[in-house]
Design an enzyme around this catalytic site. Structure first.
Site, PDB file in Angstrom:
ATOM      1  N   CYS A 111       0.841  -1.195   0.000  1.00 16.28           N
ATOM      2  CA  CYS A 111       0.000   0.000   0.000  1.00 16.28           C
ATOM      3  C   CYS A 111       0.871   1.237   0.000  1.00 16.28           C
ATOM      4  O   CYS A 111       1.757   1.379   0.822  1.00 16.28           O
ATOM      5  CB  CYS A 111      -0.903   0.019   1.221  1.00 16.28           C
ATOM      6  N   PHE A 251     -10.768  -7.063 -14.106  1.00 14.64           N
ATOM      7  CA  PHE A 251     -11.039  -8.475 -14.354  1.00 14.64           C
ATOM      8  C   PHE A 251     -10.688  -8.872 -15.789  1.00 14.64           C
ATOM      9  O   PHE A 251     -11.409  -9.639 -16.431  1.00 14.64           O
ATOM     10  CB  PHE A 251     -12.506  -8.813 -14.071  1.00 14.64           C
ATOM     11  N   VAL A 252      -9.589  -8.321 -16.303  1.00 12.26           N
ATOM     12  CA  VAL A 252      -9.201  -8.598 -17.683  1.00 12.26           C
ATOM     13  C   VAL A 252      -8.452  -9.931 -17.712  1.00 12.26           C
ATOM     14  O   VAL A 252      -7.237 -10.003 -17.534  1.00 12.26           O
ATOM     15  CB  VAL A 252      -8.328  -7.471 -18.257  1.00 12.26           C
ATOM     16  N   GLY A 254      -8.682 -13.964 -19.777  1.00  9.28           N
ATOM     17  CA  GLY A 254      -9.354 -14.706 -20.844  1.00  9.28           C
ATOM     18  C   GLY A 254      -9.877 -13.761 -21.897  1.00  9.28           C
ATOM     19  O   GLY A 254      -9.155 -12.895 -22.389  1.00  9.28           O
TER      20      GLY A 254
END
Length: 265
Positions: A111, A251-252, A254
């Protein structure tokens, strides 16, 4: 100087066939203090390597340079680099940057922005990005696999994050790895600044892991047109991306992903 980035240890490996002793390679994590014109502005846990890029990138993405050019970078500008084990980097603008505020404490490898939720602070120093031609959606899908082919440290240890620059064709131009996500991004930004390639108009920034507001902030400061992440963004990251006119995809993996900013394609 070439620094040790991994360490080889003998460990116990447990499989369905039982336990056995064998070698394993672990990523190195060490503290690095960043000084700007003689003032300590950060201490971060990082993987050694590309330290000058990390220091310059941090100063740029945090708005500390104030547009001033970097005149010199060196290890431990106030003493012996050997005595500090090459873990202090001094960035010098010859006093042209705004006087930095000394910072205490250590930024962890996970972080960097540490709880700040004031997007208004960003808009005070960063203006919305100029609209650019949208990235082709099929190009964004292929970026994670292209970057993974160049993640050497991840292949050795499985314990580092990556940040990368890609163009509209999906070609990966630059990859940096670090135990800290924010450090990997700062290394990319620092490399581009030192090469005279900022702002990063018409280019995208790939980040492994989630897209936190800090990742969006750093991409915005560097002028990237898009951020692609293999995991989800935070709600605050989406808000910041929309304020910045920055394309944000998460969520990139596949052949599917979500676009969070702009609100509509």
């Amino acid at each position: 100087m070439s620094r040790r980035r991994t360490e080889r240890l003998i460990v116990t490996k447990v499989t369905a066939d039982g336990a056995r002793r064998g070698p394993d390679r672990l990523i190195v994590e060490e503290p690095m203090t960043i000084q700007l014109d003689g003032t300590t502005v950060s201490t971060t846990m990082r993987t050694p390597g590309h330290d000058f890029e990390l220091a310059v990138g941090f100063c740029h993405t945090e708005g500390l340079l104030g547009g001033a050019p970097v005149e010199a970078i060196k290890y431990c500008g106030t003493g012996s680099a050997v005595e500090t084990e090459f873990n202090v980097v001094s960035v010098d603008t010859l006093g042209r940057a705004p006087a930095p505020t000394p910072r205490l404490g250590t930024t962890s490898s996970s972080c960097g922005w540490c709880g700040s939720d004031q997007i208004d602070e960003l808009t005070e120093r960063l203006t919305p990005l100029e609209p650019t031609e949208p990235f082709a959606l099929d190009v964004l899908v292929g970026v994670p696999d292209s970057v993974r082919e160049q993640q050497e440290l991840f292949g050795d240890t499985g314990a580092v994050h990556a940040a990368a620059v890609f163009d509209r064709s999906g070609a990966v131009r630059l990859v940096r790895e670090d135990v800290g996500r924010h450090n990997a991004v700062d290394k990319v930004v620092g490399a581009m600044l030192l090469a005279g390639d900022l702002p990063a108009r018409d280019l995208g920034l790939f980040v492994s892991g989630r897209a936190s507001v800090e990742m969006v902030q750093k991409a915005w400061a560097a002028g990237f047109a898009a951020v692609v992440a293999v995991s989800a963004p935070t709600a605050l990251a989406v808000s910041a991306a929309r304020r910045a006119n920055l394309l944000l995809a998460g969520f990139v993996t596949g052949d599917t992903f979500n676009v969070y900013s702009p609100e509509r394609l």
